[in-house]
Design an enzyme around this catalytic site. Sequence first.
Site, PDB file in Angstrom:
ATOM      1  N   ASN A  72       0.821  -1.219   0.000  1.00 30.42           N
ATOM      2  CA  ASN A  72       0.000   0.000   0.000  1.00 30.42           C
ATOM      3  C   ASN A  72       0.855   1.269   0.000  1.00 30.42           C
ATOM      4  OD1 ASN A  72       1.058  -0.071   2.543  1.00 30.42           O
ATOM      5  ND2 ASN A  72      -0.890  -0.004   3.646  1.00 30.42           N
ATOM      6  N   HIS A 128       3.332   1.863   2.087  1.00 29.19           N
ATOM      7  CA  HIS A 128       3.907   2.272   3.379  1.00 29.19           C
ATOM      8  C   HIS A 128       5.433   2.160   3.351  1.00 29.19           C
ATOM      9  CE1 HIS A 128       3.559  -1.958   5.517  1.00 29.19           C
ATOM     10  NE2 HIS A 128       4.655  -1.866   4.813  1.00 29.19           N
TER      11      HIS A 128
HETATM   12  P1  PGA Z   1       8.579  -6.966   2.162  1.00 29.61           P
HETATM   13  O1  PGA Z   1       7.934  -5.837   3.054  1.00 29.61           O
HETATM   14  O2  PGA Z   1      10.018  -6.614   1.997  1.00 29.61           O
HETATM   15  O3  PGA Z   1       8.416  -8.242   2.973  1.00 29.61           O
HETATM   16  O4  PGA Z   1       7.839  -6.984   0.867  1.00 29.61           O
HETATM   17  C1  PGA Z   1       8.127  -4.513   2.692  1.00 29.61           C
HETATM   18  C2  PGA Z   1       7.378  -3.578   3.603  1.00 29.61           C
HETATM   19  O5  PGA Z   1       6.257  -3.865   3.998  1.00 29.61           O
HETATM   20  O6  PGA Z   1       7.931  -2.497   3.868  1.00 29.61           O
END
Ligand code: PGA
Length: 243
Positions: free
Chosen positions: A136, A138
Amino acid sequence: MTIRIFEDYEKLSRASAERMIDQVLQRPDSVLCVPSGETPKGTFRHFVAMAGERNLDLSGVTWIGLDEWVGVPPHNPGSCGNFIRKWLLDPLKIRPANVHLFNGMATDLDAECQKMDVAIRNRGGLDLILVGIGMNGHIGLNEPGVSPDLHSHVMELAPTTREVGQKYFQNHTVLTRGITLGLKYVLAARTALLIANGEKKASIIRDTIAGPISTAVPSTIMHKHPNGFIYLDREAARELHNE
Ligand code: PGA
């Protein structure tokens, strides 16, 4: 903001590890903020290998953990702190005195935020902040709608994050809030590096790079960073055209 697209995850990971190494070489007492998640695993693996090969002196470096799940103990394998220790700090044999990780079990979360802010301030601010990106948009646990003016703070998690976050845990875990460095730290860091790989990140990367700058997509703050970098593999970059 500089965007670099690499052929694959390995090359992206190596380049981001190299950037961290260069930072330490330039300033041996650097303050580095690191994330957890699937994305930085390769970066950490390359960093550990390269630091060993080059006999890099890390004794002066301060390590800051980007965020943590509130209510999840540090020994839980799904906790952000556990991840950072396991994949980065333990292999590098970093002294605990040089590490600041949020404790998601702190009874006084405001005090926990203040402790982090004081630690960062006392060390002269962040030299480099490495971040991933959520589905999303973030950064850390700065969810859509977050104020860009916050230092460390506690945030209610977005439904997507509660759901996607389950991938880090063996058993279903109730995730409601996060404690995180705020976006103010992303902007204030002397260098900010966002990394993303895989097709599943392609649409949020498109929104981040080609969409309007908006608190609805926290990662768009990268546009405002005078020394901001986005490193992508080809798959994460596949919805970018002409950017
Ligand atoms: P991820 O998470 O590296 O496991 O995709 C990224 C995040 O939510 O900042």
